[in-house]
Write an enzyme that holds these catalytic residues in place. Sequence first.
Site, PDB file in Angstrom:
ATOM      1  N   GLN A  71      36.447  33.007  -3.198  1.00  0.00           N
ATOM      2  CA  GLN A  71      36.008  31.624  -3.082  1.00  0.00           C
ATOM      3  C   GLN A  71      34.594  31.515  -2.521  1.00  0.00           C
ATOM      4  O   GLN A  71      34.240  30.545  -1.845  1.00  0.00           O
ATOM      5  CB  GLN A  71      36.988  30.826  -2.215  1.00  0.00           C
ATOM      6  CG  GLN A  71      38.307  30.527  -2.898  1.00  0.00           C
ATOM      7  CD  GLN A  71      38.139  29.655  -4.134  1.00  0.00           C
ATOM      8  OE1 GLN A  71      37.260  28.786  -4.191  1.00  0.00           O
ATOM      9  NE2 GLN A  71      38.971  29.873  -5.146  1.00  0.00           N
ATOM     10  N   SER A  72      33.760  32.478  -2.834  1.00  0.00           N
ATOM     11  CA  SER A  72      32.391  32.520  -2.325  1.00  0.00           C
ATOM     12  C   SER A  72      31.556  31.331  -2.806  1.00  0.00           C
ATOM     13  O   SER A  72      31.391  31.105  -4.002  1.00  0.00           O
ATOM     14  CB  SER A  72      31.727  33.818  -2.780  1.00  0.00           C
ATOM     15  OG  SER A  72      30.336  33.779  -2.566  1.00  0.00           O
TER      16      SER A  72
END
Length: 294
Positions: A71-72
């Site tokens: 989920q960068s």
Amino acid sequence: MITPVSLGTWPTPLEPAPRLAARLGLAELWFKRDDLNGLGGGGNKIRKLEYTCAQAIAAGATTVITSGAPQSNHARLTAAAAARLGLACVLVLAGPPVAKRRGNLLLDGLAGAEVVWGGDGPLAEVMAAEAERRSAWVIPFGGTSPASVQGYVNGGRELRAQVPDVDGTDVVVALGSGGTMAGLVRELGAARVIGVDVGALPDPRTTVAGLLDGEVEPDTLRIDGSQVGTGYRTLTDGARTALETTAREEGIFLDPTYTGRAMAGLLAGSFPHGDKVVFLHTGGLPGLFGHPDL
């Protein structure tokens, strides 16, 4: 000196938060809205990408590659920046393939990025191999490099123009890969900037000082380590409370990893500050929709 490419909308707004200020017992609380800077859902990485993408283009690269968690926010904004600039984008993400792409992962795909899953091994090794195979320009973890620090020198200059007494105001920011805090410290001074460690680095103090090339001593940096919890990818109780409190007092949404932890530190009183505070909203809203604990 690198000439940056144009990716964001500047300056970003500075908004008062009087209800939350009253709850915290502050004379003034302001949100610097770097979540509202235009590209790809917004976020602090855009200021850095203006410099790292400029380097890639100057080198003649046609593909950029970077790494991060599934989920960068940095990965999502690298994908968006590459799309804007007509570059191919490869994202090397930690862990095994994810069956359902939500949150940032969904946006990565919409922007046309190719995702390579790094498994449990060192991401740096996977990214190096992929970069060599594709002749891709490597953008480091979090977009943080000595060159990209200039992005938040610019952000600090915006604050100087927006806050009448910035030299008497504390600036609170989530400390991830270190570049955002480093740029603010370079412009505003170590005494004014408080970084709340989110657990992304083994030694954040040394990393931030290193990015500043000896300009400050590591011990002079104001870093709060009380909000790391059990790990970078977990949702802490403090962050959950911070998300709810900020939304209900000011109608502003935070993310569970970065701004949630930074606000948790402020709400808990875990570091000393004056009665005037600027909270840097570094974005990350799409991560809310992909976090497993929400």
